[in-house]
Design a protein around this motif. Structure first.
Motif, short mmCIF file in Angstrom:
data_model
loop_
_atom_site.label_atom_id
_atom_site.label_comp_id
_atom_site.label_asym_id
_atom_site.label_seq_id
_atom_site.Cartn_x
_atom_site.Cartn_y
_atom_site.Cartn_z
N LEU A 71 6.72 1.53 10.36
CA LEU A 71 6.85 0.11 9.42
C LEU A 71 5.55 -0.55 9.50
O LEU A 71 5.15 -1.32 8.57
CB LEU A 71 7.97 -0.46 10.20
N ILE A 72 4.87 -0.56 10.59
CA ILE A 72 3.63 -1.50 10.62
C ILE A 72 2.69 -0.82 9.65
O ILE A 72 2.16 -1.48 8.99
CB ILE A 72 3.13 -1.35 12.13
N LEU A 73 2.48 0.41 9.61
CA LEU A 73 1.68 1.14 8.47
C LEU A 73 1.94 0.53 7.13
O LEU A 73 1.12 0.45 6.36
CB LEU A 73 1.82 2.59 8.51
N ARG A 74 3.30 0.66 6.92
CA ARG A 74 3.86 0.26 5.48
C ARG A 74 3.41 -1.20 5.06
O ARG A 74 3.11 -1.69 3.92
CB ARG A 74 5.33 0.31 5.58
N GLU A 75 3.59 -2.00 6.28
CA GLU A 75 3.41 -3.34 5.90
C GLU A 75 1.66 -3.58 5.76
O GLU A 75 1.46 -4.38 4.86
CB GLU A 75 3.45 -4.41 7.20
N LEU A 76 1.18 -2.82 6.47
CA LEU A 76 -0.35 -2.88 6.33
C LEU A 76 -0.60 -2.52 4.86
O LEU A 76 -1.70 -3.10 4.13
CB LEU A 76 -1.12 -2.00 7.42
N ALA A 77 -0.19 -1.32 4.54
CA ALA A 77 -0.58 -0.94 3.14
C ALA A 77 -0.14 -1.70 2.02
O ALA A 77 -0.82 -1.78 1.10
CB ALA A 77 0.13 0.58 2.94
N ASN A 78 0.81 -2.39 2.35
CA ASN A 78 1.25 -3.48 1.44
C ASN A 78 0.33 -4.71 1.43
O ASN A 78 0.11 -5.20 0.27
CB ASN A 78 2.72 -3.94 1.98
N LYS A 79 0.09 -5.04 2.73
CA LYS A 79 -1.02 -6.38 2.54
C LYS A 79 -2.52 -6.10 2.22
O LYS A 79 -3.02 -6.80 1.60
CB LYS A 79 -1.08 -6.72 4.14
N PHE A 80 -2.84 -4.92 2.60
CA PHE A 80 -4.14 -4.49 1.81
C PHE A 80 -4.14 -3.99 0.65
O PHE A 80 -4.55 -2.93 0.15
CB PHE A 80 -5.05 -3.63 3.15
N GLY A 81 -3.46 -4.74 -0.27
CA GLY A 81 -3.42 -4.33 -1.66
C GLY A 81 -4.70 -3.96 -2.31
O GLY A 81 -4.86 -3.03 -3.20
N ASN A 82 -5.47 -4.74 -2.04
CA ASN A 82 -6.95 -4.68 -2.66
C ASN A 82 -7.49 -3.17 -2.23
O ASN A 82 -8.30 -2.63 -3.18
CB ASN A 82 -7.89 -5.78 -2.27
N ILE A 83 -6.99 -2.54 -1.35
CA ILE A 83 -7.79 -1.03 -0.90
C ILE A 83 -6.57 -0.05 -1.66
O ILE A 83 -7.03 0.74 -2.14
CB ILE A 83 -7.91 -0.90 0.47
N THR A 84 -5.24 -0.32 -1.05
CA THR A 84 -4.14 0.64 -1.51
C THR A 84 -3.48 0.34 -2.71
O THR A 84 -2.81 1.05 -3.04
CB THR A 84 -3.16 0.61 -0.23
N GLY A 85 -3.98 -0.73 -3.46
CA GLY A 85 -3.12 -0.84 -4.66
C GLY A 85 -1.67 -1.51 -4.47
O GLY A 85 -0.95 -2.05 -5.34
N GLY A 86 -1.29 -1.83 -3.07
CA GLY A 86 0.04 -2.69 -2.59
C GLY A 86 1.14 -1.82 -3.47
O GLY A 86 1.40 -0.63 -3.58
N ALA A 87 1.91 -2.79 -3.69
CA ALA A 87 3.38 -2.33 -4.22
C ALA A 87 3.02 -1.71 -5.45
O ALA A 87 4.03 -1.00 -6.16
CB ALA A 87 4.17 -3.54 -4.48
N ASP A 88 1.90 -1.78 -6.30
CA ASP A 88 1.77 -1.31 -7.72
C ASP A 88 1.30 0.35 -7.49
O ASP A 88 1.59 1.01 -8.48
CB ASP A 88 0.80 -1.79 -8.64
N GLY A 89 0.99 0.61 -6.27
CA GLY A 89 0.42 1.86 -5.95
C GLY A 89 -0.92 2.15 -6.38
O GLY A 89 -1.67 1.17 -6.84
N LEU A 90 -1.53 3.36 -5.74
CA LEU A 90 -2.85 3.56 -6.07
C LEU A 90 -3.22 4.52 -7.28
O LEU A 90 -2.72 5.59 -7.18
CB LEU A 90 -3.54 4.33 -4.66
#
Lengths: 341, 286, 251
Positions: A138-157
């Motif tokens: 869950l923490i990783l998911r939150e991190l991926a969501n929060k660092f959207g500038n790197i991961t693309g966030g909810a829009d995806g990479l």
């Protein structure tokens, strides 16, 4: 008929014979891989689905290594899938387009996470393990969501670019290369896992799962063994994630979702845990079931999924493979009786 | 600021009512029931249906939610759960996840995927001034009910014959049976009571937490946080943990919306690692 | 000559309860020694301190003159201290052969091999077979352990410990729970154990104790009550008194 019987009953006259019996490749196993490979030409319209199955099978295989063999329960195995996927996706996006190198780096990244978190996971009871693994995912998911500038966030990479595999096979839109690539990786890692579980190390894992008090009294540093397998499983899952990212050239937050981990558990018990083939057969059954049920009730297929899960836990010990094995034993028993008469 | 504290407190109290049933089945009966949230959802949706389709008063829905969920608990416990008490934790997890999947789809099928809204009776709407703070009447109402429940539960578990029988049954089922205690009845009643409380929490939370088919999955993690932080051996632990979690969640969403749930998950993992028995659990408690 | 196993002023307290009280104990190499004591005398705690399951509050444990007090269990096994358990601790899904092969592989440092299959080293397989033969387990070699008779499981428990080639073997009530008809098998096996293995028998059953033990220590209330040759202990009125109300020593 007698050839069939000898296939059911491997040579058990000598001690080495019984120990080595599970190591021998059975005709069915070889046939399976031949069929899987030939589908590349025989069923070109299905290769996208087949690719998904191969990747799923690899992911479930990695869960089988820790759960089925070493007895480590996890509700957050998807964390490693996600790390592998994002690692491979980010590499591809930033100009590092060699798939095989990407695969290795993604596997290493997931393995590193597995190694570090293993020290958190391997303490405490089953319940603590479940919650810690879930929490880490869950923490990783939150991190991926929060660092959207790197991961693309909810829009995806998006914008993941992949070069040709080994510099030879360009990815095509039909998914032929993708399937060939994933199947090859699955085969290699399946082979390695097969060696591993049949080795002294693999047998020791089953022993630890059975009774860690005894393995400790045998002089085995139990925790070291578990850290190792947890790390190996993380590498496997990371590679599965990388395949997912590379063959779809896209990574969505969905790879870190809870349902990934839950599905993997379900598929494993469906196929039969503690047997490598359980992961493969479970994945095939799951995808076929999904395709079939989703066609009837696209929105509510989860209901049937849940029902299958409940039924397996209540009645179906050992999943599909368990069923096959017990019917085979029954059959061999009947045949043996017939031959004796 | 104080209003946020108050809202967080109300939120935490609902979490407590929702989670304490799980704390009992998990901590006392050693059964991992991840489908606990489904019972809460049953209470919540019952309220939605009764109020919006049949115009039943909200005040009647509160006991109804408890009773219906408890009845559901009895049926499922007798038919299904009872087979899994002696099984591994993994089997329990798989089984209850299966139930969650079924519940989520079933609700989706019958009620649709959208969030359900209820209109509170006029007497519970609006705000009053309490010690100089503007507080919602409904939240005040929720806090009052939950506090009464918490005290009652504590008394039941520690003071009554039932409480001591439950503790005996859990400590050693065989010895308890030898003493003439009907262990399976005790387990059924406890399970039903826990489910009923979840249903009640669902009724009370329908307005504050929101009801949609993914409720059991969404709140499963909250329940687990409450229990892992609070410890599953007492009621005061989960109570304090619920209140902390409620305030942290409300305040967090208000002040630092970008960090979101990250902090809560981190806290859970850290607590589990440092104090596997829970922040408020007694060391060496069973 | 240094004793093979020794404790020096060993103490263990659980809160206010003293479970092991200032035990200084010496086990000479090759001994056939029994540790007895009434229920609650602290035998289990003492064994757990020896094997490293528990850490002492104070005092030391020495194996072949080496301080092993701070070592975890598995390190002690590596240095030659093996044990059996009062309640079988076996792998239900594995066969006796697999048990022994694993234990020998562990001793030989081959248990981390992850490429060559189990059974590919013929020296290990041969040794395992010899040990199974020695312990009368050949007939159940390839059966799942949970399906074999309890008496055979007790033998396997001893076989697994022996596979580590220990200098000291702790036998914790080896015949516990074995039906009378299968008992003699266990007794024969213990009697035939090689003389270079030092035996420490933790036992409740006096018949067994006086059959094997040459020397005896009596543990009472966590402390060493009396020690000496078996015959002397059998005659000692104080020992009889300790056991009175517990069970009568009948020799």
């Amino acid at each position: 008929m007698f050839a069939l019987l000898s296939y059911f009953r491997p040579d058990t006259a000598t001690a080495a014979g019984t120990l080595l019996a599970p190591v021998r490749w059975r005709p069915l196993e070889i046939l399976f891989w031949l069929v899987a490979a030939s589908l590349l030409w025989l069923a070109p319209s299905k290769v996208l689905l087949l690719n998904e199955i191969a990747i799923l099978a690899l992911f479930v295989l990695s869960l089988d290594l820790i759960l089925g063999y070493a007895g480590i329960v996890s509700l957050g195995h998807g964390a490693f899938l996600g790390v592998g996927a994002y690692a491979a996706g980010l590499l591809g996006k930033h100009g590092f387009t060699d798939p095989v190198m990407g695969l290795l780096i993604a596997g290493a990244a997931a393995g590193l996470l597995g190694f570090v978190t293993s020290f958190l996971v391997l303490r405490g009871t089953d319940l603590t393990k479940l919650m810690v693994t879930l929490g880490v995912a869950l923490i990783l998911r939150e991190l991926a969501n929060k660092f959207g500038n790197i991961t693309g966030g909810a829009d995806g990479l998006t914008g993941v670019v992949m070069g040709p595999v080994l510099g030879l096979f360009e990815f095509d839109i039909f998914g032929k290369t993708a399937y060939g690539y994933s199947l090859t990786v699955l085969f290699i890692l399946f082979y390695v896992a097969r060696r591993l579980v049949n080795s002294p190390y693999g047998l020791m894992l089953r022993a630890i799962k059975g009774n860690s008090l005894r393995t400790g009294a045998m002089g085995v540093p139990t925790n070291h063994r578990l850290v190792t397998i947890y790390t190996i499983a993380a590498v496997y899952a990371g590679i599965a994630g990388a395949l997912l990212a590379q063959t779809s050239q896209f990574v969505s937050l969905d790879v870190l979702d809870f349902h990934r981990s839950a599905d993997a558990l379900l598929i494993l018990v469906l196929g039969g845990s503690g047997q490598l083939w359980g992961a493969v057969i479970g994945s095939i059954a799951f995808k076929i079931m999904y395709d079939y049920l989703a066609a009837i009730t696209p929105q509510y297929w989860q209901f049937w999924l849940g029902l299958v899960l409940v039924l397996i836990v209540l009645f179906g010990k050992g999943g599909i493979l368990g069923f096959v094995n017990s019917s085979r034993e029954w059959l061999a028993h009947r045949l043996g009786k017939g031959a004796a008469k | 600021m104080l209003t946020i504290l108050f809202d967080g407190f109300a939120y935490g109290m609902i979490l407590f009512v929702l989670a304490c049933g799980l704390s009992v089945t998990l901590g006392l009966m050693n059964f991992i029931n991840l489908a606990h949230g489904a019972f809460a959802m049953a209470g919540g949706y019952l309220t939605v249906v009764l109020m919006n389709r049949f115009g039943v008063s909200f005040f009647l829905c509160i006991p109804a939610g408890f009773l219906v969920s408890a009845a559901l608990g009895v049926v499922l416990e007798r038919t299904l759960y009872v087979r899994l008490y002696a099984r591994s934790h993994l089997d329990q997890v798989l089984f209850s996840i299966g139930l969650v999947f079924m519940a989520v789809s079933a609700i989706d099928y019958f009620m649709g995927a959208q969030q359900q809204l209820i209109t509170l009776p006029p007497s519970l709407q609006g705000r009053v001034s309490l010690f100089g703070i503007q507080v919602g009447i409904y939240r005040l109402f929720v806090i009052a009910i939950c506090l009464v429940l918490a005290v009652a539960l504590q008394l039941i578990l520690s003071r009554t014959r039932f409480g001591s029988q439950l503790r005996a049954a859990v400590d050693d089922a065989r010895v308890a049976r030898g003493l003439g205690i009907n262990v399976s009845l005790i387990f059924t009643v406890t399970f039903a009571f826990g489910s009923g409380l979840a249903g009640l929490g669902g009724v009370l939370g329908a307005e504050i937490l929101g009801m949609d088919p993914t409720f059991p999955l969404k709140f499963m993690i909250y329940f687990l946080v409450v229990i892992s932080v609070g410890g599953a051996t007492t009621l005061t632990g989960p109570l304090l943990a619920s209140i902390l979690l409620g305030i942290a969640d409300v305040a967090g969403k208000y002040y630092v919306p970008t960090v979101g749930s990250f902090i809560i998950y981190t806290i859970m993992v850290v607590v589990l690692i440092l104090r596997p028995q829970g922040l408020f659990g007694r060391a060496n408690a069973r | 000559m240094t004793p093979v196993l020794e404790t020096q002023t060993l103490c263990k307290a659980f809160g206010g309860l003293i479970a092991t009280n200032d035990v200084s104990f010496k086990l000479p190499a090759g001994a056939r020694h029994a540790l007895i004591g009434p229920n609650g005398a602290g035998k289990t705690t003492f064994v757990n301190l020896l094997t490293g399951v528990l850490q002492p509050t104070s005092g030391r444990v020495l194996l072949k003159g080496e301080d092993i007090t701070g070592l975890p269990s598995y390190q002690r096994v590596k240095r030659g201290l093996a044990r059996t358990f009062q309640i079988n601790q076996l792998f239900a899904d594995l066969t006796p052969l697999q048990h022994i092969v694993l234990a020998i592989s562990q001793r030989e440092g081959a248990a981390t091999g992850w490429w060559r299959p189990v059974g590919s080293r013929s020296d290990i397989v041969d040794e395992a077979e010899a040990l199974l033969r020695q312990l009368n387990l050949v007939d159940v070699r390839d059966q799942r352990t949970e399906t074999i008779a309890y008496g055979k499981q007790r033998l396997l428990e001893i076989a697994v410990a022996l596979a580590a080639k220990p200098a000291v073997l702790l036998l914790d009530e080896p015949a516990a729970g074995v039906p009378e008809t299968e008992r003699h098998q266990i007794l024969d096996v213990i009697e035939a154990l090689p003389a270079d293995v030092t035996l420490l028998l933790i036992e409740h059953d006096m018949q067994l104790v006086f059959r094997f033990a040459k020397t005896i220590s009596v543990l009472v209330n966590g402390g060493l009550f009396v020690e000496g040759p078996a015959a002397e202990i059998a005659r000692d009125p104080r020992v009889k008194k300790v056991y009175l109300g517990e069970e009568l020593v009948d020799v």
